[in-house]
Design a protein around this motif. Structure first.
Motif, PDB file in Angstrom:
ATOM      1  N   PHE A 287     -59.471  94.847  54.586  1.00  0.00           N
ATOM      2  CA  PHE A 287     -60.480  94.549  53.554  1.00  0.00           C
ATOM      3  C   PHE A 287     -61.188  93.301  54.179  1.00  0.00           C
ATOM      4  O   PHE A 287     -60.540  92.547  54.531  1.00  0.00           O
ATOM      5  N   MET A 288     -62.630  93.531  54.178  1.00  0.00           N
ATOM      6  CA  MET A 288     -63.125  92.592  54.823  1.00  0.00           C
ATOM      7  C   MET A 288     -64.691  92.572  54.406  1.00  0.00           C
ATOM      8  O   MET A 288     -65.322  93.531  53.971  1.00  0.00           O
ATOM      9  N   THR A 289     -65.193  91.164  54.484  1.00  0.00           N
ATOM     10  CA  THR A 289     -66.732  90.794  54.257  1.00  0.00           C
ATOM     11  C   THR A 289     -67.254  91.090  55.557  1.00  0.00           C
ATOM     12  O   THR A 289     -66.754  90.256  56.360  1.00  0.00           O
ATOM     13  N   VAL A 290     -68.091  91.705  55.778  1.00  0.00           N
ATOM     14  CA  VAL A 290     -69.264  91.582  56.862  1.00  0.00           C
ATOM     15  C   VAL A 290     -70.610  91.848  56.775  1.00  0.00           C
ATOM     16  O   VAL A 290     -71.099  92.147  55.673  1.00  0.00           O
ATOM     17  N   GLN A 291     -71.199  91.632  57.903  1.00  0.00           N
ATOM     18  CA  GLN A 291     -72.721  91.774  57.530  1.00  0.00           C
ATOM     19  C   GLN A 291     -73.189  93.011  57.293  1.00  0.00           C
ATOM     20  O   GLN A 291     -72.549  93.932  57.672  1.00  0.00           O
ATOM     21  N   LEU A 292     -74.064  93.109  56.234  1.00  0.00           N
ATOM     22  CA  LEU A 292     -74.332  94.549  55.726  1.00  0.00           C
ATOM     23  C   LEU A 292     -74.650  95.686  56.645  1.00  0.00           C
ATOM     24  O   LEU A 292     -74.206  96.615  56.745  1.00  0.00           O
ATOM     25  N   GLU A 293     -75.500  95.174  57.567  1.00  0.00           N
ATOM     26  CA  GLU A 293     -76.229  95.903  58.685  1.00  0.00           C
ATOM     27  C   GLU A 293     -74.965  96.514  59.709  1.00  0.00           C
ATOM     28  O   GLU A 293     -74.939  97.703  59.936  1.00  0.00           O
ATOM     29  N   PHE A 294     -74.092  95.584  59.852  1.00  0.00           N
ATOM     30  CA  PHE A 294     -72.831  95.987  60.589  1.00  0.00           C
ATOM     31  C   PHE A 294     -71.848  96.970  59.846  1.00  0.00           C
ATOM     32  O   PHE A 294     -71.539  98.247  60.097  1.00  0.00           O
TER      33      PHE A 294
ATOM     34  N   LYS B  48     -78.015  84.179  56.768  1.00  0.00           N
ATOM     35  CA  LYS B  48     -79.588  84.551  56.921  1.00  0.00           C
ATOM     36  C   LYS B  48     -79.616  86.162  56.472  1.00  0.00           C
ATOM     37  O   LYS B  48     -80.668  86.764  56.318  1.00  0.00           O
ATOM     38  N   VAL B  49     -78.385  86.606  56.393  1.00  0.00           N
ATOM     39  CA  VAL B  49     -78.477  88.327  56.131  1.00  0.00           C
ATOM     40  C   VAL B  49     -77.543  88.711  55.113  1.00  0.00           C
ATOM     41  O   VAL B  49     -76.518  87.699  54.664  1.00  0.00           O
ATOM     42  N   MET B  50     -77.666  89.613  54.267  1.00  0.00           N
ATOM     43  CA  MET B  50     -76.928  90.160  53.391  1.00  0.00           C
ATOM     44  C   MET B  50     -75.587  90.489  53.882  1.00  0.00           C
ATOM     45  O   MET B  50     -75.289  90.899  55.169  1.00  0.00           O
ATOM     46  N   SER B  51     -74.425  90.613  53.007  1.00  0.00           N
ATOM     47  CA  SER B  51     -73.287  91.289  53.519  1.00  0.00           C
ATOM     48  C   SER B  51     -72.835  92.070  52.501  1.00  0.00           C
ATOM     49  O   SER B  51     -73.475  92.575  51.841  1.00  0.00           O
ATOM     50  N   CYS B  52     -71.519  92.674  52.994  1.00  0.00           N
ATOM     51  CA  CYS B  52     -70.988  93.703  52.007  1.00  0.00           C
ATOM     52  C   CYS B  52     -69.636  93.779  52.114  1.00  0.00           C
ATOM     53  O   CYS B  52     -68.906  92.838  53.111  1.00  0.00           O
ATOM     54  N   PHE B  53     -68.834  94.228  51.169  1.00  0.00           N
ATOM     55  CA  PHE B  53     -67.410  94.298  51.231  1.00  0.00           C
ATOM     56  C   PHE B  53     -66.776  95.527  51.424  1.00  0.00           C
ATOM     57  O   PHE B  53     -67.233  96.660  50.996  1.00  0.00           O
ATOM     58  N   MET B  54     -65.926  95.672  52.519  1.00  0.00           N
ATOM     59  CA  MET B  54     -65.307  97.058  53.159  1.00  0.00           C
ATOM     60  C   MET B  54     -63.853  97.172  53.171  1.00  0.00           C
ATOM     61  O   MET B  54     -63.287  96.113  53.218  1.00  0.00           O
ATOM     62  N   ARG B  55     -63.742  98.213  52.977  1.00  0.00           N
ATOM     63  CA  ARG B  55     -62.162  98.743  53.003  1.00  0.00           C
ATOM     64  C   ARG B  55     -61.995  99.772  54.065  1.00  0.00           C
ATOM     65  O   ARG B  55     -62.604 100.742  54.194  1.00  0.00           O
ATOM     66  N   LEU B  56     -60.995  99.458  54.841  1.00  0.00           N
ATOM     67  CA  LEU B  56     -60.689 100.437  56.392  1.00  0.00           C
ATOM     68  C   LEU B  56     -59.302 100.821  55.967  1.00  0.00           C
ATOM     69  O   LEU B  56     -58.439  99.754  56.098  1.00  0.00           O
ATOM     70  N   ASP B  57     -58.983 102.208  55.427  1.00  0.00           N
ATOM     71  CA  ASP B  57     -57.492 102.562  55.343  1.00  0.00           C
ATOM     72  C   ASP B  57     -57.152 102.898  56.709  1.00  0.00           C
ATOM     73  O   ASP B  57     -57.795 103.704  57.266  1.00  0.00           O
ATOM     74  N   MET B  58     -56.002 102.578  57.140  1.00  0.00           N
ATOM     75  CA  MET B  58     -55.483 102.994  58.479  1.00  0.00           C
ATOM     76  C   MET B  58     -54.994 104.437  58.586  1.00  0.00           C
ATOM     77  O   MET B  58     -54.498 104.773  57.444  1.00  0.00           O
TER      78      MET B  58
ATOM     79  N   GLU C  98     -54.084  86.981  56.019  1.00  0.00           N
ATOM     80  CA  GLU C  98     -55.448  86.537  55.705  1.00  0.00           C
ATOM     81  C   GLU C  98     -56.058  86.003  56.890  1.00  0.00           C
ATOM     82  O   GLU C  98     -55.491  85.194  57.473  1.00  0.00           O
ATOM     83  N   ILE C  99     -57.257  86.416  57.205  1.00  0.00           N
ATOM     84  CA  ILE C  99     -58.013  85.893  58.356  1.00  0.00           C
ATOM     85  C   ILE C  99     -59.074  84.787  58.133  1.00  0.00           C
ATOM     86  O   ILE C  99     -59.849  85.141  57.024  1.00  0.00           O
ATOM     87  N   GLY C 100     -58.886  83.764  58.577  1.00  0.00           N
ATOM     88  CA  GLY C 100     -59.891  82.606  58.174  1.00  0.00           C
ATOM     89  C   GLY C 100     -59.865  82.338  56.661  1.00  0.00           C
ATOM     90  O   GLY C 100     -61.255  82.570  56.166  1.00  0.00           O
TER      91      GLY C 100
ATOM     92  N   LYS D 275     -51.412  94.686  54.217  1.00  0.00           N
ATOM     93  CA  LYS D 275     -52.835  94.554  54.002  1.00  0.00           C
ATOM     94  C   LYS D 275     -53.362  93.134  54.871  1.00  0.00           C
ATOM     95  O   LYS D 275     -52.715  92.258  54.862  1.00  0.00           O
ATOM     96  N   VAL D 276     -54.492  93.470  55.239  1.00  0.00           N
ATOM     97  CA  VAL D 276     -55.156  92.401  55.942  1.00  0.00           C
ATOM     98  C   VAL D 276     -56.663  92.343  55.380  1.00  0.00           C
ATOM     99  O   VAL D 276     -57.178  93.095  54.791  1.00  0.00           O
ATOM    100  N   VAL D 277     -56.808  90.786  55.098  1.00  0.00           N
ATOM    101  CA  VAL D 277     -58.039  90.381  54.133  1.00  0.00           C
ATOM    102  C   VAL D 277     -58.667  89.403  54.809  1.00  0.00           C
ATOM    103  O   VAL D 277     -58.081  88.510  55.424  1.00  0.00           O
ATOM    104  N   GLY D 278     -60.012  89.414  54.680  1.00  0.00           N
ATOM    105  CA  GLY D 278     -60.711  88.423  55.491  1.00  0.00           C
ATOM    106  C   GLY D 278     -62.220  88.409  55.184  1.00  0.00           C
ATOM    107  O   GLY D 278     -62.798  89.341  54.938  1.00  0.00           O
ATOM    108  N   ASN D 279     -62.867  87.197  54.830  1.00  0.00           N
ATOM    109  CA  ASN D 279     -64.220  87.187  54.841  1.00  0.00           C
ATOM    110  C   ASN D 279     -64.621  86.726  56.567  1.00  0.00           C
ATOM    111  O   ASN D 279     -64.334  85.367  56.790  1.00  0.00           O
ATOM    112  N   LEU D 280     -64.805  87.583  57.112  1.00  0.00           N
ATOM    113  CA  LEU D 280     -64.762  87.467  58.472  1.00  0.00           C
ATOM    114  C   LEU D 280     -66.015  86.772  59.078  1.00  0.00           C
ATOM    115  O   LEU D 280     -67.169  86.859  58.683  1.00  0.00           O
TER     116      LEU D 280
END
Ligand code: SAM
Length: 275
Positions: free
Chosen positions: A138-145, A187-197, A49-51, A110-115
């Motif tokens: 698996f991570m939470t990032v800014q929606l635009e990103f 200030k911005v919306m977020s999203c949850f993503m999955r990146l499979d290696m 887990e990151i952060g 797996k790596v998981v993080g609300n980055l």
């Protein structure tokens, strides 16, 4: 899964969130549950887990898995986690994830993080560069990103980083998260993503460093024609023929090209340069 207390957490008394470390804590229980479900943990696995922050996700991951290895940059939070999860299956490292030594973890996991948003790019790059250690990120990032990572060729937000991420992994945007799910609210919306290696790349490339350089240079000078932007890698006299062989008109812009075309350009360039 253990029931969570609604009382303020005594392990993190009077904690003031540090903007510098991108501290927006996920307090919305429904979103936490959705994240945990999306990660499909199994009791045999160890997770990185990151952060972990104040442990919002950690607390829910721990009962689902064999162990959690967490890396937290903030000393006060790291100490709070250590107090709360004493004698548990959590191994905590206080430090910067970007400097974390992956030889300390078993793999692939797996790596998981609300980055923290400001370091989403270097964190993803570090995970992808060490992808033999991981199955998925698996991570939470800014929606635009997040939208940039799954953008298709022809879209304005499609970038060299989109290509890099899609070459080494399969990114999916799973769901959006409202600002109000966090405190303090960003200030911005977020999203949850999955990146499979990816175990094998999606396109066949003769020279990977050259392929990645072609992508980087093509996007670095978006306004230039490919003939100009790629001339640092290959003399113009040869480049015209390379592009023709790859079936790419010289005036094409980088954002119009998918990974297949970048692979064709770099493969033809490799032959032209070696020949
Ligand atoms: N996971 C928690 C949650 O969902 O509530 C906290 C998320 S908060 C957005 C990001 C966390 O990452 C903070 O706890 C912050 O201190 C930590 N952090 C920031 N930069 C870090 C880094 N370079 N390495 C490790 N942790 C970092």
């Amino acid at each position: 899964m253990k029931k969570l207390s609604k009382e303020p957490n005594k392990n993190y008394p009077a904690f003031v969130a540090e903007k510098r470390l991108g501290q927006n804590f996920l307090h919305d229980r429904k979103v936490q549950t959705r994240i945990i479900e999306a990660c499909q943990f199994s009791p045999e696995e160890t997770v990185l887990e990151i952060g972990p922050g104040q442990g919002a996700l950690t607390r829910q991951i721990l009962p689902c898995v064999k162990g959690v290895i967490a890396v937290e940059a903030d000393r006060q939070l790291a100490e709070g986690l250590e107090r709360e999860f004493l004698d548990s299956n959590l191994t905590l490292h206080h430090g910067d994830f970007l400097k974390f030594d992956f030889s300390k973890i078993p793999g692939p996991i797996k790596v998981v993080g609300n980055l923290p948003y400001y370091i989403s790019t270097p964190i993803i790059s570090k995970v992808l560069e060490n992808r033999e250690k991981f199955t998925s990120l698996f991570m939470t990032v800014q929606l635009e990103f997040g939208e940039r990572l799954v953008a298709k060729p022809g879209n304005k937000i499609y970038s060299s980083f989109t290509c890099f991420v899609n070459y080494f992994s399969e990114p999916k945007l799973l769901f959006t998260i409202s600002k109000n799910a966090f405190s303090p609210a960003p200030k911005v919306m977020s999203c949850f993503m999955r990146l499979d290696m990816r175990k094998t790349p999606p396109v066949s490339v003769k020279d990977e460093p050259l392929f990645l350089q072609v992508i980087r240079l093509a996007f670095q000078q978006r306004r230039k024609t490919l003939l100009n932007s790629l001339s640092q890698l290959c003399p113009k006299a040869k480049l015209g023929a390379v592009l023709a062989q790859a079936g790419v008109p010289e005036r094409t812009r980088a954002e119009e090209l998918g990974l297949e075309k970048f692979a064709m350009i770099s493969n033809c360039m490799k032959v032209a340069l070696d020949g």
